[in-house]
Design a protein around this motif. Structure first.
Motif, PDB file in Angstrom:
ATOM      1  N   GLU A 260       0.667   0.135  14.536  1.00 36.02           N
ATOM      2  CA  GLU A 260       0.171   1.303  13.796  1.00 36.02           C
ATOM      3  C   GLU A 260       0.698   1.300  12.368  1.00 36.02           C
ATOM      4  O   GLU A 260      -0.047   1.578  11.420  1.00 36.02           O
ATOM      5  N   ASP A 261       1.999   0.985  12.197  1.00 35.19           N
ATOM      6  CA  ASP A 261       2.589   0.925  10.849  1.00 35.19           C
ATOM      7  C   ASP A 261       2.002  -0.240  10.056  1.00 35.19           C
ATOM      8  O   ASP A 261       1.768  -0.124   8.850  1.00 35.19           O
ATOM      9  N   LEU A 262       1.772  -1.364  10.739  1.00 37.05           N
ATOM     10  CA  LEU A 262       1.187  -2.520  10.071  1.00 37.05           C
ATOM     11  C   LEU A 262      -0.235  -2.211   9.614  1.00 37.05           C
ATOM     12  O   LEU A 262      -0.649  -2.585   8.514  1.00 37.05           O
ATOM     13  N   GLN A 263      -0.981  -1.507  10.467  1.00 38.59           N
ATOM     14  CA  GLN A 263      -2.335  -1.126  10.107  1.00 38.59           C
ATOM     15  C   GLN A 263      -2.349  -0.214   8.884  1.00 38.59           C
ATOM     16  O   GLN A 263      -3.196  -0.355   7.994  1.00 38.59           O
ATOM     17  N   LEU A 264      -1.403   0.708   8.824  1.00 35.86           N
ATOM     18  CA  LEU A 264      -1.297   1.613   7.679  1.00 35.86           C
ATOM     19  C   LEU A 264      -0.934   0.845   6.408  1.00 35.86           C
ATOM     20  O   LEU A 264      -1.490   1.110   5.334  1.00 35.86           O
ATOM     21  N   PHE A 265      -0.011  -0.125   6.537  1.00 37.29           N
ATOM     22  CA  PHE A 265       0.375  -0.929   5.377  1.00 37.29           C
ATOM     23  C   PHE A 265      -0.808  -1.729   4.852  1.00 37.29           C
ATOM     24  O   PHE A 265      -1.027  -1.803   3.632  1.00 37.29           O
ATOM     25  N   ILE A 266      -1.559  -2.349   5.747  1.00 37.21           N
ATOM     26  CA  ILE A 266      -2.713  -3.145   5.319  1.00 37.21           C
ATOM     27  C   ILE A 266      -3.743  -2.267   4.615  1.00 37.21           C
ATOM     28  O   ILE A 266      -4.341  -2.670   3.607  1.00 37.21           O
ATOM     29  N   LYS A 267      -3.923  -1.052   5.112  1.00 36.72           N
ATOM     30  CA  LYS A 267      -4.858  -0.124   4.469  1.00 36.72           C
ATOM     31  C   LYS A 267      -4.376   0.239   3.072  1.00 36.72           C
ATOM     32  O   LYS A 267      -5.163   0.226   2.102  1.00 36.72           O
ATOM     33  N   ASP A 268      -3.087   0.565   2.946  1.00 38.70           N
ATOM     34  CA  ASP A 268      -2.529   0.928   1.633  1.00 38.70           C
ATOM     35  C   ASP A 268      -2.552  -0.258   0.679  1.00 38.70           C
ATOM     36  O   ASP A 268      -2.783  -0.084  -0.531  1.00 38.70           O
ATOM     37  N   LEU A 269      -2.305  -1.455   1.201  1.00 38.21           N
ATOM     38  CA  LEU A 269      -2.348  -2.645   0.352  1.00 38.21           C
ATOM     39  C   LEU A 269      -3.760  -2.880  -0.166  1.00 38.21           C
ATOM     40  O   LEU A 269      -3.952  -3.270  -1.334  1.00 38.21           O
ATOM     41  N   GLY A 270      -4.756  -2.633   0.682  1.00 37.88           N
ATOM     42  CA  GLY A 270      -6.143  -2.766   0.244  1.00 37.88           C
ATOM     43  C   GLY A 270      -6.480  -1.792  -0.880  1.00 37.88           C
ATOM     44  O   GLY A 270      -7.171  -2.154  -1.839  1.00 37.88           O
ATOM     45  N   ILE A 271      -5.995  -0.554  -0.743  1.00 37.98           N
ATOM     46  CA  ILE A 271      -6.220   0.448  -1.801  1.00 37.98           C
ATOM     47  C   ILE A 271      -5.544   0.018  -3.097  1.00 37.98           C
ATOM     48  O   ILE A 271      -6.117   0.159  -4.192  1.00 37.98           O
ATOM     49  N   TYR A 272      -4.319  -0.527  -2.977  1.00 33.07           N
ATOM     50  CA  TYR A 272      -3.574  -0.989  -4.156  1.00 33.07           C
ATOM     51  C   TYR A 272      -4.321  -2.127  -4.862  1.00 33.07           C
ATOM     52  O   TYR A 272      -4.391  -2.162  -6.100  1.00 33.07           O
ATOM     53  N   LEU A 273      -4.891  -3.053  -4.095  1.00 36.44           N
ATOM     54  CA  LEU A 273      -5.635  -4.159  -4.700  1.00 36.44           C
ATOM     55  C   LEU A 273      -6.903  -3.675  -5.390  1.00 36.44           C
ATOM     56  O   LEU A 273      -7.302  -4.216  -6.429  1.00 36.44           O
ATOM     57  N   GLN A 274      -7.531  -2.641  -4.818  1.00 32.26           N
ATOM     58  CA  GLN A 274      -8.724  -2.085  -5.453  1.00 32.26           C
ATOM     59  C   GLN A 274      -8.391  -1.469  -6.812  1.00 32.26           C
ATOM     60  O   GLN A 274      -9.166  -1.589  -7.767  1.00 32.26           O
ATOM     61  N   LYS A 275      -7.240  -0.824  -6.882  1.00 28.57           N
ATOM     62  CA  LYS A 275      -6.817  -0.202  -8.146  1.00 28.57           C
ATOM     63  C   LYS A 275      -6.528  -1.253  -9.215  1.00 28.57           C
ATOM     64  O   LYS A 275      -6.665  -0.981 -10.414  1.00 28.57           O
ATOM     65  N   HIS A 276      -6.099  -2.440  -8.772  1.00 31.34           N
ATOM     66  CA  HIS A 276      -5.723  -3.489  -9.715  1.00 31.34           C
ATOM     67  C   HIS A 276      -6.680  -4.676  -9.632  1.00 31.34           C
ATOM     68  O   HIS A 276      -6.283  -5.823  -9.896  1.00 31.34           O
ATOM     69  N   GLU A 277      -7.913  -4.395  -9.257  1.00 32.90           N
ATOM     70  CA  GLU A 277      -8.869  -5.490  -9.125  1.00 32.90           C
ATOM     71  C   GLU A 277      -9.259  -6.045 -10.485  1.00 32.90           C
ATOM     72  O   GLU A 277      -9.137  -5.375 -11.518  1.00 32.90           O
ATOM     73  N   MET A 278      -9.729  -7.281 -10.446  1.00 33.05           N
ATOM     74  CA  MET A 278     -10.115  -7.977 -11.674  1.00 33.05           C
ATOM     75  C   MET A 278     -11.569  -8.410 -11.554  1.00 33.05           C
ATOM     76  O   MET A 278     -11.997  -8.862 -10.488  1.00 33.05           O
ATOM     77  N   ASP A 279     -12.297  -8.278 -12.643  1.00 34.34           N
ATOM     78  CA  ASP A 279     -13.705  -8.662 -12.631  1.00 34.34           C
ATOM     79  C   ASP A 279     -13.853 -10.141 -12.277  1.00 34.34           C
ATOM     80  O   ASP A 279     -13.057 -10.981 -12.715  1.00 34.34           O
ATOM     81  N   ALA A 280     -14.872 -10.439 -11.480  1.00 32.55           N
ATOM     82  CA  ALA A 280     -15.216 -11.814 -11.074  1.00 32.55           C
ATOM     83  C   ALA A 280     -14.214 -12.417 -10.097  1.00 32.55           C
ATOM     84  O   ALA A 280     -14.306 -13.596  -9.773  1.00 32.55           O
ATOM     85  N   ILE A 281     -13.251 -11.619  -9.635  1.00 35.50           N
ATOM     86  CA  ILE A 281     -12.289 -12.100  -8.643  1.00 35.50           C
ATOM     87  C   ILE A 281     -12.405 -11.231  -7.389  1.00 35.50           C
ATOM     88  O   ILE A 281     -12.301 -10.003  -7.442  1.00 35.50           O
ATOM     89  N   LYS A 282     -12.627 -11.871  -6.273  1.00 37.41           N
ATOM     90  CA  LYS A 282     -12.736 -11.178  -4.986  1.00 37.41           C
ATOM     91  C   LYS A 282     -11.458 -11.392  -4.189  1.00 37.41           C
ATOM     92  O   LYS A 282     -10.959 -12.512  -4.075  1.00 37.41           O
ATOM     93  N   THR A 283     -10.913 -10.298  -3.632  1.00 34.50           N
ATOM     94  CA  THR A 283      -9.677 -10.388  -2.849  1.00 34.50           C
ATOM     95  C   THR A 283      -9.936 -10.012  -1.391  1.00 34.50           C
ATOM     96  O   THR A 283     -10.755  -9.136  -1.102  1.00 34.50           O
ATOM     97  N   THR A 284      -9.224 -10.671  -0.501  1.00 35.60           N
ATOM     98  CA  THR A 284      -9.315 -10.412   0.936  1.00 35.60           C
ATOM     99  C   THR A 284      -7.931 -10.462   1.541  1.00 35.60           C
ATOM    100  O   THR A 284      -7.164 -11.400   1.268  1.00 35.60           O
ATOM    101  N   ILE A 285      -7.599  -9.458   2.326  1.00 27.88           N
ATOM    102  CA  ILE A 285      -6.307  -9.445   3.041  1.00 27.88           C
ATOM    103  C   ILE A 285      -6.525 -10.085   4.403  1.00 27.88           C
ATOM    104  O   ILE A 285      -7.379  -9.642   5.178  1.00 27.88           O
ATOM    105  N   THR A 286      -5.755 -11.109   4.708  1.00 27.73           N
ATOM    106  CA  THR A 286      -5.934 -11.821   5.963  1.00 27.73           C
ATOM    107  C   THR A 286      -4.576 -12.320   6.460  1.00 27.73           C
ATOM    108  O   THR A 286      -3.540 -11.919   5.957  1.00 27.73           O
TER     109      THR A 286
END
Length: 465
Positions: A260-286
């Motif tokens: 449950e904590d890991l799932q929450l961290f992955i969700k928050d990390l995804g939000i953080y990457l969206q805030k710092h996303e870069m044009d023409a670069i696609k990110t995936t958490i895996t």
């Protein structure tokens, strides 16, 4: 001798014409309950359902085409008719056994207190379902295995030394990921993720962190960076860049977390990457940790949906067979009680749901439906023969009560082997399976007779007025 053989032939005929159709109906109902397992997104649960169904079909065919011929051959060719006199045989038929007398007395008591039994069964099931809605789900894979194994101790020791044995990977991809702009973006992410999640992240590594180690912490620009990554060992370089240099990886070492904590961290990390996303670069958490989250989520969620789907399929299957909604509903009512009782047992025994115990609903439907369908079939057979409902249920329990007891006890004996396992996940599954089989037996012998007596008035039986 001919009289004895004629009796054997009549017994075979009655078995094939009366019992086999009833068992086949139970087979269909049980198989429909197992179909719910096929809806799971996890292949191991789907395979579990397939193996249960295959075992069910194989058992039916072995019983019909192997067991029945063996019994017929034994009685037809090898029975000893001189063993008992005619008077002794008549006396045996007239004198009930102690087990029959006990079942007869017990059935009378269940009928006498039928409304109390139904009320208590319903109340316990309702309370069990209520507490089960907030039941704990054990999602830490390490808790499933024996806690004193050397391998688990080694993992804990390694975790204490290096700080982490778990990680997630951030894959970034684009047409030119070694450009100066992308390199600076990767370097910034590598440095700031640990600062953003200080209680979770242990370390971060990327191609920029490796190159910076070669330059006393400085990050070279443009061509100098490209020249230095060419000089890196191939085995080290491919951990962070692919050959065509269109994909890169940032590895994030993390603390060992509950799912449950890991799932929450992955969700928050995804939000953080969206805030710092870069044009023409696609990110995936895996990574393996992400796969573990999805696997456990798929295994442990939707257990009630699978149970309700299974019961719905059984109901519609029985409705097609019986063409009567009450007769289709009667075998399922005790099963609904067992689902609630099972949740109540897990609550008081403080057993959390695991990927295996999450499938108990389908097993409850499979095991319980077989018993209840057989009892109902025999009950209405006696009703068609002219017996009143009270007499019919007494005859039913006396005739097939011992068979159901034997079936339940052999099933309990088979699953008891799981209790010897050192793996907690198998031990808990075995324990709850034994409890649920006991509930199925109790529900069939104690709760089913009152249900049949109460609902019999809504079922019109041919030849009975």
């Amino acid at each position: 001798m001919n009289t004895q053989k004629n009796k054997v032939k009549k017994s075979l005929y009655k078995t094939v014409t009366k019992m086999v159709p009833a068992v086949f109906t139970a087979l269909v109902a049980t198989g429909l309950g197992f179909i719910a397992l096929y809806t799971s997104p996890v292949p191991m649960i789907q395979d579990f359902g397939k193996m249960l169904t295959i075992g069910l079909v194989v058992s039916f065919f072995l019983g019909v085409f192997l067991l029945i011929p063996i019994l017929f051959t034994r009685d037809y060719f090898f029975s000893n008719t001189k063993k008992k006199t005619k008077e002794q045989q008549v006396e045996k038929r007239l004198k009930p056994s102690k087990v029959d007398a006990l079942l007869d007395w017990f059935t009378k008591k269940t009928i006498a207190f039928r409304w109390l039994i139904i009320a208590l069964a319903f109340s316990a099931a309702a309370f069990g379902i209520w507490v089960d809605l907030d039941a704990n789900v054990e999602t830490d894979v390490e808790t499933f295995m024996p806690q004193d194994t050397q391998e688990l101790k080694d993992i804990h020791k390694l975790r204490d030394i290096i700080g982490s044995t778990d990680q997630v990977s951030i894959v970034y991809e684009g047409d030119n990921i070694t450009s100066n702009q992308v390199i600076k973006w990767v370097d910034k992410l590598t440095a700031t993720i640990g600062l953003e999640f200080p209680n979770v992240v242990v370390d971060t590594k990327s191609i920029t962190s490796i190159v910076k180690l070669m330059n006393d912490g400085e990050l070279p620009d443009g061509a100098a960076f490209s020249e230095q990554i060419v000089d890196l060992p191939e085995d080290q370089l491919k951990l962070f860049l692919n050959e065509s240099q269109t994909k890169g990886v940032i590895t994030v070492g993390i603390e060992h977390l509950e799912t449950e904590d890991l799932q929450l961290f992955i969700k928050d990390l995804g939000i953080y990457l969206q805030k710092h996303e870069m044009d023409a670069i696609k990110t995936t958490i895996t990574g393996k940790s992400v796969l573990d989250v999805e696997m456990i989520k798929g295994l442990t969620t939707g257990r009630y949906q699978m149970t309700l789907l299974g019961m719905g399929l059984v109901f519609f299957g029985l409705l097609l067979i019986y063409r009567h909604p009450i007769k289709a509903f009667i075998p399922l009512l005790p099963i609904l009680f067992i689902v609630g009782w099972s949740g109540l047992a897990m609550h008081f025994l403080d057993i959390s749901y695991t990927p295996l115990t999450a499938t108990l609903g389908a097993l409850i439907i499979g095991i319980g439906t077989e018993f209840t369908v057989l009892v109902m079939e025999r009950f209405y057979e006696e009703r068609k023969n002219g017996s009143q409902s009270v007499d019919a249920i007494q005859i039913t329990n006396k005739k097939i009560g011992k068979a159901i007891f034997a079936s339940a006890l052999t099933t309990i004996g088979g699953f008891s082997a799981l209790l010897a396992s050192d793996f907690v996940i198998l031990n808990n599954f075995g324990q709850m399976t034994l409890i649920n089989i006991s509930f199925a037996l109790f529900s069939t012998i104690v709760v089913m007779p009152p249900i049949l007596i109460i609902l019999d008035r809504f079922v019109k039986v041919k030849g009975v007025h």
